[in-house]
Design a protein around this motif. Structure first.
Motif, PDB file in Angstrom:
ATOM      1  N   ASP A  89       0.844  -1.207   0.000  1.00 48.25           N
ATOM      2  CA  ASP A  89       0.000   0.000   0.000  1.00 48.25           C
ATOM      3  C   ASP A  89       0.879   1.257   0.000  1.00 48.25           C
ATOM      4  N   ILE A  90       1.988   1.189   0.737  1.00 49.66           N
ATOM      5  CA  ILE A  90       2.920   2.337   0.720  1.00 49.66           C
ATOM      6  C   ILE A  90       3.381   2.577  -0.720  1.00 49.66           C
ATOM      7  N   ALA A  91       3.817   1.492  -1.367  1.00 50.28           N
ATOM      8  CA  ALA A  91       4.351   1.623  -2.736  1.00 50.28           C
ATOM      9  C   ALA A  91       3.287   2.156  -3.688  1.00 50.28           C
ATOM     10  N   GLN A  92       2.053   1.710  -3.482  1.00 59.40           N
ATOM     11  CA  GLN A  92       0.944   2.134  -4.348  1.00 59.40           C
ATOM     12  C   GLN A  92       0.681   3.639  -4.210  1.00 59.40           C
ATOM     13  N   ILE A  93       0.666   4.106  -2.983  1.00 62.36           N
ATOM     14  CA  ILE A  93       0.394   5.542  -2.773  1.00 62.36           C
ATOM     15  C   ILE A  93       1.587   6.380  -3.225  1.00 62.36           C
ATOM     16  N   LEU A  94       2.782   5.890  -2.976  1.00 61.60           N
ATOM     17  CA  LEU A  94       3.978   6.609  -3.445  1.00 61.60           C
ATOM     18  C   LEU A  94       3.970   6.727  -4.974  1.00 61.60           C
ATOM     19  N   ASP A  95       3.458   5.689  -5.606  1.00 57.53           N
ATOM     20  CA  ASP A  95       3.382   5.711  -7.076  1.00 57.53           C
ATOM     21  C   ASP A  95       2.481   6.863  -7.548  1.00 57.53           C
ATOM     22  N   ASP A  96       1.419   7.142  -6.800  1.00 58.75           N
ATOM     23  CA  ASP A  96       0.558   8.295  -7.146  1.00 58.75           C
ATOM     24  C   ASP A  96       1.340   9.604  -7.097  1.00 58.75           C
ATOM     25  N   HIS A  97       2.400   9.617  -6.283  1.00 59.10           N
ATOM     26  CA  HIS A  97       3.261  10.805  -6.182  1.00 59.10           C
ATOM     27  C   HIS A  97       4.397  10.764  -7.212  1.00 59.10           C
ATOM     28  N   GLY A  98       4.371   9.760  -8.061  1.00 61.34           N
ATOM     29  CA  GLY A  98       5.431   9.624  -9.074  1.00 61.34           C
ATOM     30  C   GLY A  98       6.677   8.948  -8.549  1.00 61.34           C
ATOM     31  N   ILE A  99       6.586   8.428  -7.308  1.00 61.93           N
ATOM     32  CA  ILE A  99       7.790   7.861  -6.675  1.00 61.93           C
ATOM     33  C   ILE A  99       7.813   6.347  -6.849  1.00 61.93           C
ATOM     34  N   ALA A 100       8.880   5.866  -7.485  1.00 62.45           N
ATOM     35  CA  ALA A 100       9.026   4.424  -7.726  1.00 62.45           C
ATOM     36  C   ALA A 100       9.892   3.826  -6.638  1.00 62.45           C
ATOM     37  N   ILE A 101       9.289   2.986  -5.803  1.00 59.88           N
ATOM     38  CA  ILE A 101      10.070   2.195  -4.843  1.00 59.88           C
ATOM     39  C   ILE A 101       9.678   0.735  -5.045  1.00 59.88           C
TER      40      ILE A 101
END
Ligand code: C6P
Length: 417
Positions: A356-368
């Motif tokens: 879920d962290i990765a999914q929300i970060l992806d909305d911010h353009g952040i790839a982890i």
């Protein structure tokens, strides 16, 4: 907030970011890409992309076979690349550089060729609890086939290898000690030189998994006196599909071929063959020619920056990231203190699954990356199913870490934690 050295480095690295076209992308309108997944694979600079493009446009031919102009040119480019890679890790000879597909294949080559020839039932192979599956499964397969025994150096609560136990395990006289130079989860940089020397004193050979070290700091095989070193091109600005096995010459000379076919032979009869010289003996079939040449360009590119400035830059990033992310309430960061680790920060946030962290970060353009990062036994040890992992490289900056921190606060808001 920035340290003096970071400011200097970031000024230098502004130009460097322009070398990576993908960093200009927006993942959606107004949301620029922030790529923090370089431990999985690094981005590629124009120098590499253009070298491969040029090869396919102007020089494409099969190697080691033809005597025509293009075949000779392609062969020269391929072998020149091998020599550059040899120089990059200070190999005494380019003959000790075997091209493989990746780290995984390089380790499998050793397990299959060296392992099945020189190990026997009951011999011990010493690994660690922090290994990537690529440095576990090949040895498990070997053990199932010939009855070797596996032992493991434990990981301490601080995310370091327990060196006291390592020394006790050396009393078992393992035939091989195989460990990662840098953990892809904890970021731990293991004291390879000392461990290799200790292992040699008890007669063991050492394989170093350099997948996460060779791209990020200077690795000198002669200084380390390592027997085998495996690494992947795609994590060090090079293309996918190309990796390297370095080994000491006398080992490669004695090891039988891994795969059979074209190019790895000197002479073939209907019922037998004589193997080619090293390293060709281990390069059966048409290799990844453009990729090998691309990796040569990647090495030249990394050299043009310098491995010391690269390591220093990542050290600054990881120090800053740990300070900032670590101060968020509910976050746990795994691994040792910044001085003992490379540019990898794995963490969890209370009450939120890493996916879920990765999914929300992806909305911010952040790839982890989120998950077990191909290190399930290490996650078992940490009593976790998954972690979220941000990993850094030459093109990242402190500003991107600030965005990451903001985005983690947004995750907290969304989940109310
Ligand atoms: N780790 C990661 O996201 P290959 O896939 O063969 O190029 O590399 C395998 C490998 C071996 N050892 C270590 C320490 C690694 O980190 C990796 C690759 C990536 O962490 C992909 S799972």
């Amino acid at each position: 907030m920035e340290t003096q050295t970071s400011v200097e480095l970031n000024k230098d690295l502004k130009d460097l970011r322009a070398d990576f076209p993908v960093l200009e992308r927006q993942v959606k309108p107004g949301v620029p890409l922030i790529y923090l997944d370089s431990a999985a694979t690094s981005q590629k600079p124009l120098a590499v992309i253009e070298t491969m493009d040029e090869f396919y446009r102007m020089s494409n031919a099969n190697i080691h076979r033809g005597i025509h102009f293009l075949a000779e040119e392609a062969t020269l480019m391929y072998e020149k690349s091998r020599a550059r890679i040899a120089h990059f890790i200070n190999s005494p000879s380019s003959k000790q550089i075997v091209f493989t597909r990746n780290t995984t294949e390089a380790i499998n080559l050793v397990a299959y060729s060296w392992g099945r020839t020189f190990l026997k039932e009951g011999d011990t192979i010493l690994l660690t609890e922090m290994e990537h599956h690529s440095n576990l499964v090949p040895w498990q397969i070997l053990s199932a086939a010939i009855g070797t025994k596996l032992e493991f150096i434990p990981v301490t609560p601080d995310g370091l290898l327990d060196l006291e136990v390592f020394h006790n395990l050396l009393d078992l006289h393992p035939k091989l000690v195989s460990f990662t130079h840098m953990s892809n989860v904890l970021g731990t940089i293991n004291p390879a030189k000392q461990m290799i020397s200790d292992a040699h004193q008890t007669g063991a050979l050492v394989l170093l998994d350099g997948a996460q070290s060779v791209p990020h700091f200077g690795v000198d095989v002669q200084d380390l006196d390592v027997d085998f070193l495996a690494f992947s091109g795609h994590k060090m600005c090079g293309p996918t599909g190309i990796g390297v096995l370095y080994a000491k010459r006398e080992l490669l000379e004695k090891m039988p071929p891994f795969l059979g076919g074209g190019d790895m032979i000197k002479r073939v009869h209907l019922r037998e063959f004589t193997a080619n010289e090293i390293p060709y003996k281990f390069e059966a079939g048409t290799p990844a020619i453009a990729e090998a040449i691309g990796l040569g360009a990647a090495v030249t590119y990394l050299n043009s920056i310098g491995m010391e400035p690269i390591a220093k830059h990542e050290q600054n990033l990881v120090q800053y990231a740990i300070d900032q992310i670590g101060s968020i309430e509910g976050v746990t960061i795994y691994g040792p203190t910044p001085e003992q680790k490379g540019g990898v920060v794995s963490f969890t946030l209370d009450g939120v699954h890493p996916h879920d962290i990765a999914q929300i970060l992806d909305d911010h353009g952040i790839a982890i990356r989120a998950g077990h990062h191909c290190a399930m036994p290490l996650h078992d040890k940490l009593q976790l199913n998954a972690t979220a992992r941000a990993s850094f490289y030459i093109y990242n900056n402190l500003n991107e870490i600030d965005h990451l921190v903001e985005a983690i606060y947004n995750v907290k808001n969304i989940f109310g934690v």
